[in-house]
Design a protein around this motif. Structure first.
Motif, mmCIF file in Angstrom:
data_model
loop_
_atom_site.group_PDB
_atom_site.id
_atom_site.type_symbol
_atom_site.label_atom_id
_atom_site.label_comp_id
_atom_site.label_asym_id
_atom_site.label_seq_id
_atom_site.Cartn_x
_atom_site.Cartn_y
_atom_site.Cartn_z
ATOM 1 N N GLU A 69 -70.531 23.028 -52.154
ATOM 2 C CA GLU A 69 -69.092 23.239 -52.248
ATOM 3 C C GLU A 69 -68.393 21.895 -52.141
ATOM 4 O O GLU A 69 -68.879 20.980 -51.469
ATOM 5 N N ASP A 70 -67.263 21.760 -52.821
ATOM 6 C CA ASP A 70 -66.467 20.547 -52.717
ATOM 7 C C ASP A 70 -66.023 20.370 -51.269
ATOM 8 O O ASP A 70 -65.419 21.291 -50.688
ATOM 9 N N ALA A 71 -66.322 19.208 -50.680
ATOM 10 C CA ALA A 71 -66.088 19.001 -49.247
ATOM 11 C C ALA A 71 -64.617 19.110 -48.868
ATOM 12 O O ALA A 71 -64.280 19.435 -47.731
ATOM 13 N N LEU A 72 -63.732 18.829 -49.820
ATOM 14 C CA LEU A 72 -62.297 18.927 -49.557
ATOM 15 C C LEU A 72 -61.703 20.242 -50.067
ATOM 16 O O LEU A 72 -60.505 20.481 -49.947
ATOM 17 N N GLY A 73 -62.550 21.082 -50.643
ATOM 18 C CA GLY A 73 -62.097 22.407 -51.072
ATOM 19 C C GLY A 73 -61.124 22.387 -52.222
ATOM 20 O O GLY A 73 -60.198 23.202 -52.268
ATOM 21 N N LYS A 74 -61.347 21.481 -53.158
ATOM 22 C CA LYS A 74 -60.392 21.346 -54.266
ATOM 23 C C LYS A 74 -60.688 22.255 -55.448
ATOM 24 O O LYS A 74 -59.911 22.309 -56.399
ATOM 25 N N SER A 75 -61.816 22.957 -55.432
ATOM 26 C CA SER A 75 -62.169 23.834 -56.545
ATOM 27 C C SER A 75 -61.172 24.989 -56.659
ATOM 28 O O SER A 75 -60.648 25.469 -55.649
ATOM 29 N N THR A 76 -60.929 25.441 -57.873
ATOM 30 C CA THR A 76 -60.018 26.571 -58.083
ATOM 31 C C THR A 76 -60.564 27.831 -57.435
ATOM 32 O O THR A 76 -59.865 28.531 -56.690
ATOM 33 N N PHE A 77 -61.842 28.133 -57.719
ATOM 34 C CA PHE A 77 -62.511 29.270 -57.096
ATOM 35 C C PHE A 77 -63.586 28.717 -56.167
ATOM 36 O O PHE A 77 -64.592 28.187 -56.625
ATOM 37 N N LEU A 78 -63.354 28.818 -54.861
ATOM 38 C CA LEU A 78 -64.307 28.304 -53.891
ATOM 39 C C LEU A 78 -65.494 29.249 -53.747
ATOM 40 O O LEU A 78 -65.338 30.464 -53.731
ATOM 41 N N PRO A 107 -53.487 16.646 -46.501
ATOM 42 C CA PRO A 107 -52.357 15.715 -46.445
ATOM 43 C C PRO A 107 -52.424 14.744 -47.626
ATOM 44 O O PRO A 107 -53.433 14.675 -48.330
ATOM 45 N N SER A 108 -51.348 14.023 -47.822
ATOM 46 C CA SER A 108 -51.332 12.970 -48.841
ATOM 47 C C SER A 108 -51.327 11.629 -48.109
ATOM 48 O O SER A 108 -50.333 11.256 -47.489
ATOM 49 N N ILE A 109 -52.449 10.938 -48.146
ATOM 50 C CA ILE A 109 -52.610 9.675 -47.423
ATOM 51 C C ILE A 109 -53.004 8.581 -48.416
ATOM 52 O O ILE A 109 -53.910 8.780 -49.240
ATOM 53 N N LYS A 110 -52.351 7.472 -48.327
ATOM 54 C CA LYS A 110 -52.652 6.336 -49.201
ATOM 55 C C LYS A 110 -54.113 5.925 -49.031
ATOM 56 O O LYS A 110 -54.583 5.689 -47.921
ATOM 57 N N GLY A 111 -54.839 5.879 -50.129
ATOM 58 C CA GLY A 111 -56.225 5.440 -50.107
ATOM 59 C C GLY A 111 -57.255 6.550 -50.000
ATOM 60 O O GLY A 111 -58.461 6.273 -49.990
ATOM 61 N N MET A 112 -56.816 7.808 -49.952
ATOM 62 C CA MET A 112 -57.780 8.912 -49.862
ATOM 63 C C MET A 112 -58.773 8.894 -51.023
ATOM 64 O O MET A 112 -59.945 9.213 -50.854
ATOM 65 N N ASP A 113 -58.288 8.487 -52.188
ATOM 66 C CA ASP A 113 -59.137 8.530 -53.374
ATOM 67 C C ASP A 113 -60.112 7.362 -53.469
ATOM 68 O O ASP A 113 -61.054 7.400 -54.275
ATOM 69 N N VAL A 114 -59.930 6.319 -52.640
ATOM 70 C CA VAL A 114 -60.832 5.163 -52.712
ATOM 71 C C VAL A 114 -61.721 5.043 -51.470
ATOM 72 O O VAL A 114 -62.644 4.236 -51.443
ATOM 73 N N TRP A 115 -61.442 5.826 -50.447
ATOM 74 C CA TRP A 115 -62.244 5.770 -49.220
ATOM 75 C C TRP A 115 -63.625 6.333 -49.531
ATOM 76 O O TRP A 115 -63.769 7.500 -49.904
ATOM 77 N N LYS A 116 -64.675 5.531 -49.380
ATOM 78 C CA LYS A 116 -65.998 5.876 -49.901
ATOM 79 C C LYS A 116 -66.861 6.679 -48.936
ATOM 80 O O LYS A 116 -67.896 7.219 -49.330
ATOM 81 N N HIS A 128 -54.274 8.910 -31.469
ATOM 82 C CA HIS A 128 -53.481 8.073 -32.363
ATOM 83 C C HIS A 128 -52.380 8.910 -33.002
ATOM 84 O O HIS A 128 -52.487 10.140 -33.099
ATOM 85 N N LEU A 129 -51.372 8.196 -33.485
ATOM 86 C CA LEU A 129 -50.412 8.843 -34.366
ATOM 87 C C LEU A 129 -51.015 8.933 -35.773
ATOM 88 O O LEU A 129 -52.203 8.698 -35.976
ATOM 89 N N GLN A 130 -50.207 9.262 -36.753
ATOM 90 C CA GLN A 130 -50.694 9.544 -38.102
ATOM 91 C C GLN A 130 -51.385 8.343 -38.749
ATOM 92 O O GLN A 130 -51.168 7.193 -38.372
ATOM 93 N N ILE A 131 -52.201 8.651 -39.735
ATOM 94 C CA ILE A 131 -52.867 7.621 -40.518
ATOM 95 C C ILE A 131 -51.879 7.027 -41.517
ATOM 96 O O ILE A 131 -51.169 7.764 -42.205
ATOM 97 N N GLU A 132 -51.875 5.714 -41.577
ATOM 98 C CA GLU A 132 -51.004 5.033 -42.552
ATOM 99 C C GLU A 132 -51.731 4.845 -43.889
ATOM 100 O O GLU A 132 -51.150 5.039 -44.949
ATOM 101 N N SER A 133 -53.028 4.473 -43.804
ATOM 102 C CA SER A 133 -53.772 4.241 -45.048
ATOM 103 C C SER A 133 -55.271 4.239 -44.779
ATOM 104 O O SER A 133 -55.730 4.027 -43.648
ATOM 105 N N LEU A 134 -56.033 4.511 -45.837
ATOM 106 C CA LEU A 134 -57.488 4.444 -45.811
ATOM 107 C C LEU A 134 -57.932 3.323 -46.740
ATOM 108 O O LEU A 134 -57.309 3.090 -47.781
ATOM 109 N N HIS A 135 -59.040 2.669 -46.375
ATOM 110 C CA HIS A 135 -59.475 1.502 -47.150
ATOM 111 C C HIS A 135 -60.935 1.632 -47.556
ATOM 112 O O HIS A 135 -61.743 2.258 -46.857
#
Length: 473
Positions: A69-78, A194-203, A272-279
């Motif tokens: 399963e997609d780890a972030l649950g992004k599939s249309t039909f899980l 959530p929408s966090i800067k760098g989510m798509d590049v964090w490996k 911690h407070l919220q995440i500002e960015s992922l690298h």
């Protein structure tokens, strides 16, 4: 035979003509789907329950295997519906959770705790299913892929619905027509991210709590947990003995007493407070400028309502997690009562509320009850939205009710009994105890007096085999 001798049979015939029997599709065999099926059949309707899993239970049918399963649950039909993790115990005491005529009693040889594990609630639902003979209505391993109006020109009149489903074993697709559809697919399956800067590049590993099952895979890891919902707290408790470090990222540092106690007890827990960015190199940077090198991020950020199979031509939409327009969180005014939803509201004593929803739907479809006019329903919805806005409640919390009085007023539509005072008291007590002692509240036994009131109430004594004899405190 005198004419008057025929009056009883004529009256019976006239009543049966007024009571309409509909062919109804219920989507989902979790708690809301099960009670909907029971009430619909009780009212004389023909019912088919379509369930994509191999058994009843919905969320409570634990699925340990989440690989693939997609780890972030992004599939249309899980593929994975349940979000239940292995260590999960109920947040509410068992006494308040039963349907009105089927108490959630202790049974010897099973989990006898007042706050049992998830398996015990599944067994309760299986008992409910067997007691009322519901399995004959079930079609398991059947995924609904499309629900649409047979003729959209009939909106506002006698609508019929086309339901396309897929047999999960043979892959055969079937199409059927129903007089009505009840959507009972739950609200804890589609991950909200959530929408966090760098989510798509964090490996490194990112996942939603929907995919979390056991702590062992995170041994010796540095884990960031985003969100302090019940799942965030429970996941933290599960990981604290195995993870090297756990960094909790919250929107606010205004914590409950119980959570503060928990954090202060463990040297490997950091706040911690919220995440500002992922690298890309693995850094997680927080809004105050501090950062950690993390192995895994677990998003405990809740769930979104999702009905990927439902085509209403834009009449019913999900907007910022508000399903609408829905009259009383149940009926889309333009399509009611042929389309309805059970189980949308949250932060309520769920099972009795689902039951009152199911009764109302069943009686509307049979003609025993009628809804207000379209305009009156829309006016009611707009008034509700306005009241929430004035109260400063964000749109995404539209269906989070947390209101005993509303539940009672809802039940008045079909004469459903008001919530018992002991049920309300035990609910409030559990919430307060969790806020004060997060790790231990489920096992504290300081409600003996209120518990005895509950066990001596008609909810328990009505049952054929007196359940109070099996209870332990």
């Amino acid at each position: 035979m005198a004419f008057t001798d025929d009056i009883p049979s004529m009256a019976t015939s006239m009543v049966s003509e007024r009571i309409q029997s509909k062919h109804v599709c219920v989507i989902g065999a979790g708690p809301s789907g099960l009670v909907a099926a029971r009430e619909l059949r009780k009212e004389g309707h023909s019912v088919v329950v379509m369930e994509q899993n191999h058994d009843i239970g919905g969320q409570w049918l634990y699925e340990p295997k989440v690989e693939g399963e997609d780890a972030l649950g992004k599939s249309t039909f899980l593929k994975v519906h349940s979000s239940v993790y292995d260590s999960l115990r109920l947040f509410s005491p068992r006494e308040i959770m039963g349907f009105s005529d089927f108490p959630f009693v202790v049974k010897k040889g099973r989990d006898m705790r007042r706050f049992p594990g998830h398996r015990e609630l599944l067994l309760y639902l299986q008992d409910f299913c067997e007691w009322f003979g519901l399995r004959e209505m079930m079609r398991f391993k059947t995924r609904v892929e499309y629900v649409g109006m047979l003729d959209s020109d009939q909106v506002g009149r006698d609508l019929k619905w086309v339901v396309e489903s897929r047999d999960m074993e043979s892959e055969k697709v079937s199409e059927e027509v129903f007089d009505a559809v009840v959507v009972a697919t739950g609200h804890y399956s589609k991950p909200r991210l959530p929408s966090i800067k760098g989510m798509d590049v964090w490996k490194r590993k990112q996942m939603h709590s929907h995919m979390y099952r056991v702590p062992e895979p995170f041994r010796h890891e540095v884990v960031v947990i985003v969100g302090n919902s019940h799942s965030g707290e429970d996941v933290s408790i599960g990981l604290v003995e195995v993870a090297k470090e756990i960094h909790l990222s919250f929107k606010s540092l205004d914590l409950s007493e119980g959570l503060s106690k928990f954090i202060s007890k463990h040297h490997n827990l950091h706040l911690h407070l919220q995440i500002e960015s992922l690298h890309e190199d693995g850094r997680v940077v927080f809004v105050d400028g501090s950062w950690v090198m993390a192995d895994t991020i677990i998003y405990c950020t809740g769930y979104s309502y999702s009905f990927p199979f439902l085509d209403t031509k834009g009449i019913v939409v999900v907007d910022d997690n508000r399903v609408g327009p829905l009259y009383e969180h149940t009926f889309p005014p333009l399509l009611a009562p042929s389309l309805s939803f059970v189980g949308i509201p949250r932060k309520i004593i769920a099972f009795p509320f689902f039951e009152s929803q199911a009764i109302w739907i069943a009686q509307l479809l049979s003609g025993k009850k009628t809804l207000p006019s379209f305009h009156d329903m829309m006016h009611s919805i707009e008034d509700f939205y306005r009241s929430r806005e004035i109260a400063g409640i964000p749109k995404r919390y539209t269906h989070e009710l947390a209101d005993f009085e509303y539940c009672d007023k809802y039940g008045d539509n079909v004469g459903f009994p008001h919530l018992e005072e002991w049920r309300k008291g035990l609910c409030v007590s559990a919430v307060l105890k969790a806020m004060a002692n997060l790790e231990t509240f489920r096992d504290s036994g300081d409600e003996d007096e209120l518990l005895q009131v509950a066990l001596q109430s008609p909810h328990f004594t009505q049952f054929p085999q007196s359940p109070s004899q099996h209870f332990t405190t």
